[in-house]
Design an enzyme around this catalytic site. Structure first.
Site, PDB file in Angstrom:
ATOM      1  N   GLY A 155       0.840  -1.197   0.000  1.00  0.00           N
ATOM      2  CA  GLY A 155       0.000   0.000   0.000  1.00  0.00           C
ATOM      3  C   GLY A 155       0.868   1.237   0.000  1.00  0.00           C
ATOM      4  O   GLY A 155       1.960   1.229   0.568  1.00  0.00           O
ATOM      5  N   GLN A 163       3.235   9.935   0.850  1.00  0.00           N
ATOM      6  CA  GLN A 163       4.551   9.315   1.027  1.00  0.00           C
ATOM      7  C   GLN A 163       5.510   9.670  -0.112  1.00  0.00           C
ATOM      8  O   GLN A 163       6.723   9.514   0.048  1.00  0.00           O
ATOM      9  CB  GLN A 163       4.415   7.790   1.116  1.00  0.00           C
ATOM     10  CG  GLN A 163       3.692   7.326   2.373  1.00  0.00           C
ATOM     11  CD  GLN A 163       3.484   5.837   2.357  1.00  0.00           C
ATOM     12  OE1 GLN A 163       2.505   5.354   1.800  1.00  0.00           O
ATOM     13  NE2 GLN A 163       4.419   5.090   2.926  1.00  0.00           N
ATOM     14  N   CYS A 217       5.656  -0.107   7.118  1.00  0.00           N
ATOM     15  CA  CYS A 217       5.375   1.073   6.299  1.00  0.00           C
ATOM     16  C   CYS A 217       6.608   1.373   5.449  1.00  0.00           C
ATOM     17  O   CYS A 217       7.727   1.333   5.973  1.00  0.00           O
ATOM     18  CB  CYS A 217       5.053   2.262   7.207  1.00  0.00           C
ATOM     19  SG  CYS A 217       4.678   3.778   6.302  1.00  0.00           S
ATOM     20  N   LEU A 218       6.387   1.673   4.173  1.00  0.00           N
ATOM     21  CA  LEU A 218       7.519   2.019   3.299  1.00  0.00           C
ATOM     22  C   LEU A 218       8.227   3.276   3.786  1.00  0.00           C
ATOM     23  O   LEU A 218       9.402   3.474   3.466  1.00  0.00           O
ATOM     24  CB  LEU A 218       7.029   2.200   1.853  1.00  0.00           C
ATOM     25  CG  LEU A 218       6.585   0.911   1.152  1.00  0.00           C
ATOM     26  CD1 LEU A 218       5.917   1.234  -0.175  1.00  0.00           C
ATOM     27  CD2 LEU A 218       7.765  -0.033   0.940  1.00  0.00           C
ATOM     28  N   HIS A 220      -4.548   2.358   7.541  1.00  0.00           N
ATOM     29  CA  HIS A 220      -3.143   2.790   7.590  1.00  0.00           C
ATOM     30  C   HIS A 220      -2.880   3.871   6.532  1.00  0.00           C
ATOM     31  O   HIS A 220      -2.236   4.891   6.815  1.00  0.00           O
ATOM     32  CB  HIS A 220      -2.260   1.549   7.362  1.00  0.00           C
ATOM     33  CG  HIS A 220      -0.792   1.824   7.245  1.00  0.00           C
ATOM     34  ND1 HIS A 220       0.117   1.384   8.176  1.00  0.00           N
ATOM     35  CD2 HIS A 220      -0.070   2.476   6.307  1.00  0.00           C
ATOM     36  CE1 HIS A 220       1.334   1.778   7.819  1.00  0.00           C
ATOM     37  NE2 HIS A 220       1.248   2.428   6.678  1.00  0.00           N
ATOM     38  N   GLU A 221      -3.409   3.665   5.323  1.00  0.00           N
ATOM     39  CA  GLU A 221      -3.147   4.601   4.219  1.00  0.00           C
ATOM     40  C   GLU A 221      -3.930   5.905   4.386  1.00  0.00           C
ATOM     41  O   GLU A 221      -3.405   6.981   4.071  1.00  0.00           O
ATOM     42  CB  GLU A 221      -3.458   3.936   2.869  1.00  0.00           C
ATOM     43  CG  GLU A 221      -2.684   2.654   2.562  1.00  0.00           C
ATOM     44  CD  GLU A 221      -1.171   2.783   2.677  1.00  0.00           C
ATOM     45  OE1 GLU A 221      -0.647   3.902   2.539  1.00  0.00           O
ATOM     46  OE2 GLU A 221      -0.521   1.746   2.933  1.00  0.00           O
ATOM     47  N   HIS A 244      -2.070   8.194   6.544  1.00  0.00           N
ATOM     48  CA  HIS A 244      -1.033   8.968   5.838  1.00  0.00           C
ATOM     49  C   HIS A 244      -1.612  10.264   5.272  1.00  0.00           C
ATOM     50  O   HIS A 244      -0.973  11.318   5.327  1.00  0.00           O
ATOM     51  CB  HIS A 244      -0.440   8.164   4.672  1.00  0.00           C
ATOM     52  CG  HIS A 244       0.624   7.196   5.054  1.00  0.00           C
ATOM     53  ND1 HIS A 244       1.817   7.581   5.626  1.00  0.00           N
ATOM     54  CD2 HIS A 244       0.692   5.846   4.930  1.00  0.00           C
ATOM     55  CE1 HIS A 244       2.573   6.509   5.835  1.00  0.00           C
ATOM     56  NE2 HIS A 244       1.907   5.436   5.423  1.00  0.00           N
TER      57      HIS A 244
END
Ligand code: QAP
Ligand code: CO
Length: 168
Positions: free
Chosen positions: A46, A51, A92-93, A134-135, A138
């Protein structure tokens, strides 16, 4: 198509609140394509536009499941459907190398626009429910480390800052 640079915690730009997309035009479609390239390259499931330092409400996801393959969520909203909580080991990236358990509502309704700008809604549980929350965080400038104790968050911050210094 392009691979974009992924911002990493504690970069302050990850704290920006993303603005709603007004029209799903060619610029948004190019962003979505570049986000898929970037996510695939980084081996993520994701990615939120925040990000990659684009502060618009766009999410891409590929959970690697046949039912829920490549997915796009523009201007997503969620409604929590019941009191059940699903603890999940999240990564997380933007927080590479760290995974911690986070509690989130297990069962949500997602309302969003798809890649063509068409509204849809979908009931979610399991990984899809965790990942969309989660996204969306962000897009609100929030990270999974914000749910951890200040001690754990600080430890992760220090370790990543050290890695960033070494890379500089
Ligand atoms: C968000 O995360 C997520 O640390 C997506 O070294 C994760 O794609 C939602 C990744 C888990 C729900 C559950 C992380 C790749 C990818 C790393 C990701 C790493 C390489 C994370
Ligand atoms: Co993330």
């Amino acid at each position: 198509m392009a691979i974009l640079k992924i911002l990493e915690f504690p970069d302050p730009r990850l704290r920006n609140v993303a603005k709603p997309v007004t029209t799903v035009d060619e610029t948004i479609k190019r962003l979505v394509a570049d986000m898929f390239d970037t996510m695939k390259d980084a081996q993520g499931i994701g990615l939120a536009a925040s990000q990659v330092d684009v502060h618009q409400r766009v999410i891409v996801m590929n959970l690697g499941d046949e039912d829920i393959g490549p997915r796009v969520f523009i201007n997503p909203e969620i409604e929590v459907l019941d009191d059940s909580i699903d603890p999940y080991e999240e990564g997380c990236l933007s927080v590479p190398g760290f995974y911690e358990k986070v509690d989130r509502p297990a069962h949500v309704m997602i309302r969003a626009l798809d890649a063509e700008g068409n509204a849809f809604e979908e009931e979610a549980q399991g990984l899809l429910a965790v990942c969309i929350q989660h996204e969306i965080d962000h897009l609100e400038g929030k990270l999974f480390v914000d749910y951890l104790s200040p001690f754990k968050r600080q430890r992760i911050r220090k370790k990543l800052e050290k890695i960033h210094r070494q890379n500089a």
